[in-house]
Each structure stands twice: as C-alpha cells, then as structure tokens.
Design a protein around this motif. Structure first.
Motif, mmCIF file in Angstrom:
data_model
loop_
_atom_site.group_PDB
_atom_site.id
_atom_site.type_symbol
_atom_site.label_atom_id
_atom_site.label_comp_id
_atom_site.label_asym_id
_atom_site.label_seq_id
_atom_site.Cartn_x
_atom_site.Cartn_y
_atom_site.Cartn_z
ATOM 1 N N GLU A 54 0.816 -1.209 0.000
ATOM 2 C CA GLU A 54 0.000 0.000 0.000
ATOM 3 C C GLU A 54 0.853 1.263 0.000
ATOM 4 N N ALA A 55 1.952 1.242 0.704
ATOM 5 C CA ALA A 55 2.834 2.408 0.769
ATOM 6 C C ALA A 55 3.609 2.587 -0.535
ATOM 7 N N CYS A 56 3.906 1.490 -1.212
ATOM 8 C CA CYS A 56 4.677 1.513 -2.467
ATOM 9 C C CYS A 56 3.944 0.659 -3.506
ATOM 10 N N PRO A 57 2.831 1.136 -4.027
ATOM 11 C CA PRO A 57 2.003 0.313 -4.910
ATOM 12 C C PRO A 57 2.695 -0.144 -6.194
ATOM 13 N N SER A 58 3.704 0.582 -6.660
ATOM 14 C CA SER A 58 4.378 0.179 -7.896
ATOM 15 C C SER A 58 5.495 -0.839 -7.654
ATOM 16 N N ALA A 59 5.753 -1.188 -6.404
ATOM 17 C CA ALA A 59 6.828 -2.135 -6.087
ATOM 18 C C ALA A 59 6.541 -3.500 -6.704
ATOM 19 N N SER A 60 7.547 -4.054 -7.338
ATOM 20 C CA SER A 60 7.408 -5.388 -7.918
ATOM 21 C C SER A 60 8.488 -6.344 -7.417
ATOM 22 N N ARG A 61 9.499 -5.788 -6.732
ATOM 23 C CA ARG A 61 10.590 -6.608 -6.194
ATOM 24 C C ARG A 61 10.879 -6.169 -4.763
ATOM 25 N N THR A 62 10.838 -7.124 -3.876
ATOM 26 C CA THR A 62 11.220 -6.793 -2.501
ATOM 27 C C THR A 62 12.339 -7.719 -2.054
ATOM 28 N N ALA A 63 13.219 -7.183 -1.257
ATOM 29 C CA ALA A 63 14.316 -7.956 -0.687
ATOM 30 C C ALA A 63 13.951 -8.299 0.747
ATOM 31 N N TYR A 64 14.291 -9.494 1.158
ATOM 32 C CA TYR A 64 14.015 -9.951 2.522
ATOM 33 C C TYR A 64 15.344 -10.215 3.209
ATOM 34 N N LEU A 65 15.669 -9.379 4.200
ATOM 35 C CA LEU A 65 16.908 -9.521 4.955
ATOM 36 C C LEU A 65 16.644 -10.409 6.161
ATOM 37 N N THR A 66 17.333 -11.537 6.206
ATOM 38 C CA THR A 66 17.136 -12.494 7.283
ATOM 39 C C THR A 66 18.488 -13.100 7.659
ATOM 40 N N THR A 67 18.465 -14.100 8.514
ATOM 41 C CA THR A 67 19.672 -14.821 8.913
ATOM 42 C C THR A 67 19.439 -16.305 8.689
ATOM 43 N N ARG A 68 20.489 -17.066 8.620
ATOM 44 C CA ARG A 68 20.353 -18.521 8.422
ATOM 45 C C ARG A 68 19.549 -19.170 9.548
ATOM 46 N N VAL A 69 19.683 -18.657 10.769
ATOM 47 C CA VAL A 69 19.002 -19.287 11.905
ATOM 48 C C VAL A 69 17.509 -18.984 11.962
ATOM 49 N N SER A 70 17.032 -17.994 11.241
ATOM 50 C CA SER A 70 15.610 -17.640 11.343
ATOM 51 C C SER A 70 14.934 -17.616 9.972
ATOM 52 N N GLN A 87 0.889 -13.851 -4.098
ATOM 53 C CA GLN A 87 -0.478 -13.334 -4.132
ATOM 54 C C GLN A 87 -0.523 -11.873 -4.568
ATOM 55 N N LEU A 88 0.486 -11.099 -4.181
ATOM 56 C CA LEU A 88 0.527 -9.672 -4.515
ATOM 57 C C LEU A 88 1.301 -9.391 -5.802
ATOM 58 N N GLN A 89 1.784 -10.457 -6.442
ATOM 59 C CA GLN A 89 2.582 -10.342 -7.660
ATOM 60 C C GLN A 89 3.842 -9.504 -7.434
ATOM 61 N N ILE A 90 4.514 -9.831 -6.324
ATOM 62 C CA ILE A 90 5.777 -9.185 -5.980
ATOM 63 C C ILE A 90 6.838 -10.275 -5.875
ATOM 64 N N SER A 91 7.938 -10.075 -6.553
ATOM 65 C CA SER A 91 9.058 -11.001 -6.467
ATOM 66 C C SER A 91 9.786 -10.767 -5.140
ATOM 67 N N VAL A 92 9.996 -11.834 -4.379
ATOM 68 C CA VAL A 92 10.691 -11.733 -3.093
ATOM 69 C C VAL A 92 12.037 -12.439 -3.215
ATOM 70 N N SER A 93 13.114 -11.693 -3.019
ATOM 71 C CA SER A 93 14.441 -12.310 -3.007
ATOM 72 C C SER A 93 14.959 -12.285 -1.580
ATOM 73 N N GLU A 94 15.313 -13.445 -1.123
ATOM 74 C CA GLU A 94 15.734 -13.617 0.265
ATOM 75 C C GLU A 94 17.251 -13.616 0.345
ATOM 76 N N LEU A 95 17.781 -12.825 1.261
ATOM 77 C CA LEU A 95 19.209 -12.834 1.514
ATOM 78 C C LEU A 95 19.405 -13.213 2.979
ATOM 79 N N ALA A 96 19.848 -14.448 3.205
ATOM 80 C CA ALA A 96 20.052 -14.954 4.560
ATOM 81 C C ALA A 96 21.524 -14.828 4.930
ATOM 82 N N LEU A 97 21.804 -13.993 5.889
ATOM 83 C CA LEU A 97 23.182 -13.770 6.324
ATOM 84 C C LEU A 97 23.701 -14.983 7.082
ATOM 85 N N GLU A 98 24.875 -15.445 6.685
ATOM 86 C CA GLU A 98 25.538 -16.542 7.411
ATOM 87 C C GLU A 98 25.990 -16.045 8.780
ATOM 88 N N GLU A 99 26.546 -14.841 8.759
ATOM 89 C CA GLU A 99 27.081 -14.211 9.961
ATOM 90 C C GLU A 99 26.539 -12.787 9.983
#
Length: 172
Positions: free
Chosen positions: A3-19, A33-45
């Motif tokens: 809703e805040a960024c209606p034109s967004a089509s790609r989101t990055a997900y910052l996470t860690t390996r443990v979670s 469902q929202l037609q947004i590409s989610v790329s996950e970057l899980a930090l090792e450290e």
C-alpha cells in the motif's frame, strides 16, 4: 508495504540462516499473491560488513523495497540497517518500532505488552508445577503498525491516508 509503495514489484528480505524457515515461506506466498518477487538474503554471519554487502546485493537486484526479519541478531544493527535503507532509497518494513524510532519508515510488530503478559502467564504456570511441554504454544493476536512521515518524506513517498488511518502510531 504494498500500500505504501504500490508500484513495487521486487522486494528484498533480509534475514539470517538461523531464522529463515517459516517466516520466509509465508513472505514468499504473500509475494506470489501480490505479484511481488521476493528475493531472500540470509546472512551466514550478522556483522556490519555482511549487512552492508546485503544492501549492495539489493541494489544489484534492483529491489524496490526491503523487509527485515525479526531476528534479535539483526536488531543489534538496527541503526545501520535503517541508515543503509535510507542511503539506498529503499522503503523498508521492520519488525519492531525501535527501527522506526531510529529513522526507519514503518514497523509492523507484535504488541509487546501482550507478548510479555503471555510470557509471564507461562512462567506462572511453570512455577505452579506445569510441565513446559504441556503449555500450549501461543500465537500473537495483537499487532501494531507504526509509520514515520519524516522517513516517508525523505524517501519521497506519499503514504495513502487509508494506511495512515489504520496505523496505531504515526510519527511526524
């Protein structure tokens, strides 16, 4: 975030390996469902340089937004994460209000009062003799949305009035 960024089509997900597990799967499903590409970057450290590298990756992937995992290891670096999101001009959704207090755009968090009350109830049951394995797992039911208009202005975003009306707190 959509809703805040209606034109967004790609989101990055910052996470860690443990979670990485369930939360990431739910995010990918919501993205479909929202037609947004989610790329996950899980930090090792979880280090300042690893977080900096992650934001460089987000730029290379041409991400439109960022969602940050609720892992406590990332929480330690909240100021850096907020600064890198602003520097990268990436609207970000955070798991705790402290990120917004540090200058971030918005947070959608579990109501901490409800969470701590449930934890106290569980501790009380255990002290009264209940086995921890017999206590049902609690799923939060109350959440709070916190939005910073200052961060929105810095990013050049106009937050829709309908989203502001639903926010539990709007920081000017």
């Amino acid at each position: 975030m959509k809703e805040a960024c209606p034109s967004a089509s790609r989101t990055a997900y910052l996470t860690t390996r443990v979670s990485q597990a369930a939360e990431g799967q739910q995010l990918h499903e919501a993205g479909r469902q929202l037609q947004i590409s989610v790329s996950e970057l899980a930090l090792e450290e979880v280090t300042a340089s690893a977080i900096d590298h992650a934001f460089n990756e987000f730029a290379q992937q041409q991400s439109d937004t960022v969602i940050v995992n609720s892992n406590s290891l990332l929480f330690r670096y909240r100021q850096l994460i907020v600064e890198l999101a602003e520097k990268s001009r990436l609207p970000a959704l955070y798991p705790w209000r402290e990120y917004v207090e540090a200058g971030g755009l918005m947070a959608y968090e579990v109501d901490p009062r409800e969470l701590f009350r449930r934890m106290a109830d569980d501790a009380h049951e255990i002290l009264d003799g209940a086995k921890p394995g017999d206590i049902p797992i609690y799923q939060p039911t109350k959440f709070a949305l916190v939005i910073s208009l200052k961060a929105a202005n810095t990013l050049g975003l106009s937050i829709p009035p309908s989203l502001l009306a639903r926010a539990d707190e709007v920081i000017e």
